[in-house]
Design an enzyme around this catalytic site. Structure first.
Site, mmCIF file in Angstrom:
data_model
loop_
_atom_site.group_PDB
_atom_site.id
_atom_site.type_symbol
_atom_site.label_atom_id
_atom_site.label_comp_id
_atom_site.label_asym_id
_atom_site.label_seq_id
_atom_site.Cartn_x
_atom_site.Cartn_y
_atom_site.Cartn_z
ATOM 1 N N ASP A 49 0.836 -1.201 0.000
ATOM 2 C CA ASP A 49 0.000 0.000 0.000
ATOM 3 C C ASP A 49 0.871 1.253 0.000
ATOM 4 O O ASP A 49 0.629 2.203 -0.749
ATOM 5 C CB ASP A 49 -0.913 -0.021 1.223
ATOM 6 C CG ASP A 49 -1.742 1.245 1.355
ATOM 7 O OD1 ASP A 49 -2.624 1.485 0.510
ATOM 8 O OD2 ASP A 49 -1.497 2.016 2.303
ATOM 9 N N GLU A 121 -1.989 -5.410 -3.675
ATOM 10 C CA GLU A 121 -1.058 -4.656 -2.830
ATOM 11 C C GLU A 121 0.038 -5.561 -2.279
ATOM 12 O O GLU A 121 1.211 -5.154 -2.208
ATOM 13 C CB GLU A 121 -1.813 -3.984 -1.685
ATOM 14 C CG GLU A 121 -2.687 -2.826 -2.139
ATOM 15 C CD GLU A 121 -3.427 -2.163 -0.993
ATOM 16 O OE1 GLU A 121 -3.712 -0.959 -1.107
ATOM 17 O OE2 GLU A 121 -3.724 -2.853 0.011
#
Length: 231
Positions: A49, A121
């Site tokens: 992320d 992610e």
């Protein structure tokens, strides 16, 4: 789970295959195989992320020098939101490679949006740890950057609409787009587009789709008109 097939599809070879496997290992699978030392992808998701946001921020900063901080913030939010990450993961067929527990599998977890976004992610986090920022940037060059340049994420990036508004507002005439050349094999086609104002070529751009080429041509035309207005 044939990660070798996925590596071939992505044209990426992981040095640490355990790390690659971890990126696609859901916590439900780990919970059902406690006797084996599997690790889930949640920590990689956390890292991915942050890497995703940083790399997208740098790309926007360098690619669009005239874009304001507020516009970049809005555009970045659209690119890294769950819906966008799900679309990336789905296009790459990441769902087919996830290791799931039986309960999660039966409940349709393989197609659950939040799970797909998390896997994307986690993959970014794993790729960063394995090969660093350059490898992630190279991966983005084929999966994300072209979509940003083509205006897929926000009205801010719709150069064709912006150009049309400027031309109409200033009463300059009518615009015409044309694909002037196509190059490369069918699986890796490159299109070149021109946007003309009357008989004058106002902008030219290339891309892997006609839409992307036209957007880049419009972007060049907008820049040219803005520079002319400043003189």
């Amino acid at each position: 789970m044939d990660l070798g097939a996925l590596e071939k599809q992505l044209q990426i070879t992981f040095k640490d295959r355990a790390l690659f496997r971890q990126a696609f290992t859901h916590s439900s699978y780990v919970n059902e195989h406690r006797r084996r030392r599997f690790k889930d992808n949640e920590r990689l998701e956390f890292l991915g992320d942050a890497v995703l946001e940083l790399i997208i921020s740098e790309f926007l900063y360098r690619r669009f020098p005239r874009m304001s901080e507020g516009e970049m913030t809005k555009l970045r939010a659209n690119i890294v939101c769950e819906a966008s990450l799900v679309a990336f993961a789905a296009e790459l067929n990441f769902g087919a490679y996830v290791l799931l527990g039986k309960g999660e599998e039966l409940s349709g977890g393989r197609k659950r949006p939040s799970l797909l976004a998390d896997v994307f992610e986690a993959f970014i986090g794993a790729l960063y740890l394995d090969q660093g920022f350059p490898a992630v940037q190279h991966f983005f060059q084929t999966t994300i950057y072209p979509r940003i340049s083509a205006g897929h994420f926000s009205y801010v990036m719709d150069y064709k609409s912006q150009l049309q508004e400027v031309v109409q507002h200033e009463g300059l005439g009518s615009l015409h787009y044309a694909i002037v050349s196509e190059q490369g094999p069918a699986h890796d086609r490159q299109f070149v587009a021109e946007v003309r104002l009357a008989e004058q070529v106002l902008g030219k751009g290339s891309g892997r789709s006609k839409k992307e080429a036209e957007q880049r041509a419009a972007s060049e035309a907008l820049l040219k008109l803005r520079l002319n207005n400043q003189t």
